[in-house]
Design an enzyme around this catalytic site. Structure first.
Site, PDB file in Angstrom:
ATOM      1  CB  SER A  42      -0.883   0.023   1.254  1.00  0.00           C
ATOM      2  OG  SER A  42      -1.449   1.303   1.479  1.00  0.00           O
ATOM      3  CE1 TYR A  68      -3.281  -1.306   5.620  1.00  0.00           C
ATOM      4  CE2 TYR A  68      -2.195   0.788   5.210  1.00  0.00           C
ATOM      5  CZ  TYR A  68      -2.923  -0.295   4.752  1.00  0.00           C
ATOM      6  OH  TYR A  68      -3.270  -0.360   3.430  1.00  0.00           O
TER       7      TYR A  68
END
Length: 201
Positions: A42, A68
């Site tokens: 990501s 994350y």
């Protein structure tokens, strides 16, 4: 090594399952001669490096957004080191940023994102919004296209290899995510943690 990092579990611990799967399949991948491994990362990786001195947030307060970011950096570092280690086996390993995909339920477990960093703001014009087909395109390219045959240890976005990340722009790959020393260090830590876990089962 894509994972949902918003549970009350350190993201790196969850990522070890994906690492174990990939390394456990190494023999079969090598036998296939030309196998490809695709790690879904990501653009969130630009928000944070791996916290090597406290990889599971045992000494630092657990922050789901930091976890994350760390997990997505780990995805890219995995591709860098696996790409180096497995090139002689004709296995290519690459990571990618699919973009922010509309019309999916992927974020259903995130809950309240009001405290998320501004760089994760879903309304940000810097976010690469895509429909499902557009979001899948880079994964399909890396998994099947002859255009990337033999390309390994790289990070892609928008069906192209990404350039270096520039501050203030939600594109590119951060230097910390493709550092070969960090990639090798993370690989060894992963091996050690998997081995330690095996002895407690």
């Amino acid at each position: 090594m894509s994972l949902g990092a918003f549970d009350e579990v350190a993201a790196f611990e969850a990522a070890l399952g994906h690492f174990t799967l990939a390394t456990g399949l190494h023999g079969a991948l090598a036998a296939a001669r030309g196998a490809r491994v695709v790690a879904v990362s990501s653009v969130g990786h630009v928000n944070g490096d791996v916290l090597f001195d406290d990889i599971n947030f045992e000494q630092h307060p657990y922050d789901p957004w930091a976890a994350y970011s760390q997990s997505k950096t780990a995805d890219v570092l995995f591709a860098v080191e696996a790409g180096r280690r497995w090139a002689s086996d004709s296995i290519t390993v690459n990571a990618l940023n699919p973009g922010r995909i509309t019309s999916t339920r992927l974020g259903r477990h995130i809950g309240d994102i009001s405290n998320s960093p501004s760089s994760f703001d879903a309304t940000s014009t810097d976010v690469s919004w895509k429909n499902i087909e557009q979001g899948a395109a880079t994964s399909v390219l890396l998994a099947a296209s002859p255009l990337v045959e033999g390309v390994t240890g790289r990070y892609f976005e928008d069906c192209n290899e990404a350039g270096p990340h520039q501050p203030g722009v939600r594109r590119g790959v951060a230097a910390h995510a493709v550092d070969p020393r960090s990639a090798a260090r993370l690989w060894q830590i992963s091996l050690d943690l998997v081995a330690a876990a095996a002895t407690t089962v």
